[in-house]
Design an enzyme around this catalytic site. Structure first.
Site, short mmCIF file in Angstrom:
data_model
loop_
_atom_site.label_atom_id
_atom_site.label_comp_id
_atom_site.label_asym_id
_atom_site.label_seq_id
_atom_site.Cartn_x
_atom_site.Cartn_y
_atom_site.Cartn_z
N ILE A 152 0.83 -1.22 0.00
CA ILE A 152 0.00 0.00 0.00
C ILE A 152 0.86 1.27 0.00
O ILE A 152 0.39 2.32 -0.44
CB ILE A 152 -0.99 -0.02 1.19
CG1 ILE A 152 -2.17 0.92 0.96
CG2 ILE A 152 -0.29 0.30 2.51
CD1 ILE A 152 -3.33 0.73 1.92
N TYR B 201 -4.44 -8.64 14.43
CA TYR B 201 -5.69 -8.57 15.17
C TYR B 201 -6.60 -9.79 14.96
O TYR B 201 -7.64 -9.91 15.59
CB TYR B 201 -6.44 -7.27 14.86
CG TYR B 201 -5.93 -6.08 15.64
CD1 TYR B 201 -4.80 -6.17 16.45
CD2 TYR B 201 -6.59 -4.85 15.60
CE1 TYR B 201 -4.33 -5.08 17.17
CE2 TYR B 201 -6.12 -3.76 16.32
CZ TYR B 201 -5.00 -3.87 17.10
OH TYR B 201 -4.54 -2.79 17.82
N ASN C 269 -3.26 1.00 15.77
CA ASN C 269 -3.75 0.53 17.06
C ASN C 269 -4.21 1.75 17.88
O ASN C 269 -3.88 2.89 17.53
CB ASN C 269 -2.67 -0.28 17.80
CG ASN C 269 -1.36 0.46 17.87
OD1 ASN C 269 -1.26 1.54 18.44
ND2 ASN C 269 -0.34 -0.10 17.25
N THR D 177 -7.11 -8.07 9.84
CA THR D 177 -6.94 -9.49 9.48
C THR D 177 -5.49 -9.97 9.62
O THR D 177 -5.17 -11.10 9.26
CB THR D 177 -7.44 -9.79 8.05
OG1 THR D 177 -6.60 -9.12 7.11
CG2 THR D 177 -8.87 -9.37 7.86
N GLY E 191 3.39 -4.90 10.81
CA GLY E 191 2.46 -5.02 9.69
C GLY E 191 2.39 -3.76 8.84
O GLY E 191 3.40 -3.08 8.61
N VAL E 192 1.20 -3.44 8.41
CA VAL E 192 1.02 -2.31 7.50
C VAL E 192 1.34 -0.98 8.20
O VAL E 192 1.87 -0.05 7.58
CB VAL E 192 -0.39 -2.34 6.87
CG1 VAL E 192 -1.48 -2.08 7.88
CG2 VAL E 192 -0.48 -1.38 5.71
N ASP E 193 1.07 -0.90 9.49
CA ASP E 193 1.36 0.29 10.28
C ASP E 193 2.87 0.59 10.23
O ASP E 193 3.29 1.72 9.94
CB ASP E 193 0.92 0.03 11.72
CG ASP E 193 0.73 1.29 12.54
OD1 ASP E 193 0.82 2.39 11.98
OD2 ASP E 193 0.49 1.16 13.75
P1 ADP Z 1 -4.14 -5.52 12.12
O1 ADP Z 1 -3.39 -5.30 13.42
O2 ADP Z 1 -5.27 -4.52 11.92
O3 ADP Z 1 -4.55 -6.94 11.95
P2 ADP Z 1 -1.82 -5.87 10.33
O4 ADP Z 1 -0.91 -4.81 9.82
O5 ADP Z 1 -1.24 -6.89 11.26
O6 ADP Z 1 -3.08 -5.10 10.98
O7 ADP Z 1 -2.45 -6.65 9.10
C1 ADP Z 1 -3.45 -6.11 8.27
C2 ADP Z 1 -3.20 -6.56 6.84
O8 ADP Z 1 -2.22 -5.70 6.27
C3 ADP Z 1 -2.67 -7.98 6.68
O9 ADP Z 1 -3.37 -8.59 5.60
C4 ADP Z 1 -1.21 -7.76 6.30
O10 ADP Z 1 -0.71 -8.80 5.48
C5 ADP Z 1 -1.33 -6.49 5.50
N1 ADP Z 1 -0.09 -5.73 5.23
C6 ADP Z 1 1.11 -5.78 5.82
N2 ADP Z 1 1.98 -4.94 5.22
C7 ADP Z 1 1.29 -4.33 4.22
C8 ADP Z 1 1.60 -3.37 3.19
N3 ADP Z 1 2.82 -2.83 3.10
N4 ADP Z 1 0.63 -3.02 2.31
C9 ADP Z 1 -0.61 -3.54 2.39
N5 ADP Z 1 -0.96 -4.43 3.33
C10 ADP Z 1 -0.04 -4.83 4.21
#
Ligand code: ADP
Length: 181
Positions: free
Chosen positions: A18, A132, A31, A129, A39-41
Site C-alpha cells: 500500500i 488482530y 492501534n 486481518t 504489519g502495515v502500520d
Molecule cells: P491488524 O493489526 O489490523 O490486523 P496488520 O498490519 O497486522 O493489521 O495486518 C493487516 C493486513 O495488512 C494484513 O493482511 C497484512 O498482510 C497487511 N499488510 C502488511 N503490510 C502491508 C503493506 N505494506 N501493504 C498492504 N498491506 C499490508
C-alpha cells in the site's frame, strides 16, 4: 479485479504494498495508542518518515486514545498521498463481541474523513486481518460492502477505492467476496 458502479465510481482490488500505490488518502490499520506497530502500520511509518508520528503525538495529546472503530487523519510525509487515515480495527475475540460492527465502523470512519477532505482516490489495507486475528473470509465482505455502499449511493467525493492486499491469500479472499455479489 474491479467493480464499476453505474455512476462511474470504481471499487478495485490489487495485490501489493500500500505504500507504493499513489492515492489522495492511504488508510492505515493502526492501534488505539497510535504509536505505530508491525504489519502495515510499520510499513506506512517507515515509508512515510517521522512527520507522521510527530502529528500523531500531537493528536494523542488531545485524545489520548483512538478507540476501535474510529480513525484520525495526518499528512502522508514521503508517501505518494496527501493524507494517511489511521483507522483502528477490532481485535477478533470469537466474533460475538461486536467485531463486525467495529470493523465496519473503522472503514466508515475513513470514508467520513475522505468526505470531509474531498478525497477522490483512497486506498485501504485489510484492516484487522493480520495481528488482530479477524478471519479474512469474514472481514472481506464487511470491508467491501461498507465502502461500496457509499460508492454505489454516490454520497462521497471518492471516485476510486482501492483495496491493496499484501498477500495472495488475502487477495483471493477479497476477490471471492467481490465475485460472490
Ligand atoms: P491488524 O493489526 O489490523 O490486523 P496488520 O498490519 O497486522 O493489521 O495486518 C493487516 C493486513 O495488512 C494484513 O493482511 C497484512 O498482510 C497487511 N499488510 C502488511 N503490510 C502491508 C503493506 N505494506 N501493504 C498492504 N498491506 C499490508
Amino acid at each position: 479485479m474491479e467493480k464499476r458502479f453505474p455512476n462511474g465510481k470504481v471499487l478495485k482490488l490489487i495485490q501489493g504494498d500500500i505504500t507504493k500505490v499513489p492515492a489522495d488518502a492511504i488508510c492505515n490499520a493502526a492501534n488505539s495508542g497510535l504509536r505505530g506497530g508491525g504489519g502495515v502500520d510499520g510499513a506506512i511509518h517507515r515509508a512515510g518518515g517521522p512527520s507522521i508520528m510527530k502529528e500523531l503525538n500531537e493528536i494523542r495529546e488531545k485524545i489520548r486514545l483512538c478507540p476501535p472503530g474510529q480513525a484520525v487523519a495526518t499528512g502522508a510525509g514521503n508517501l505518494p498521498a496527501k493524507y494517511v487515515f489511521h483507522a483502528v480495527g477490532p481485535i477478533y475475540r470469537g466474533g460475538d463481541h461486536g467485531e463486525a460492527n467495529t470493523l465496519a465502523s473503522a472503514y466508515e470512519s475513513c470514508m467520513k474523513l475522505a468526505a470531509d477532505r474531498g478525497v477522490r482516490v483512497i486506498t485501504f489495507p485489510s484492516i484487522s486481518t493480520g495481528v488482530y486475528g479477524y478471519p479474512v473470509d469474514l472481514a472481506a465482505p464487511i470491508a467491501l460492502r461498507t465502502v461500496a455502499r457509499h460508492l454505489e449511493k454516490g454520497d462521497t467525493p471518492v471516485e476510486e477505492a482501492i483495496f491493496v492486499l499484501f498477500d495472495e491469500a488475502t487477495f483471493q479472499a477479497y476477490e471471492q467476496a467481490l465475485a460472490s455479489w
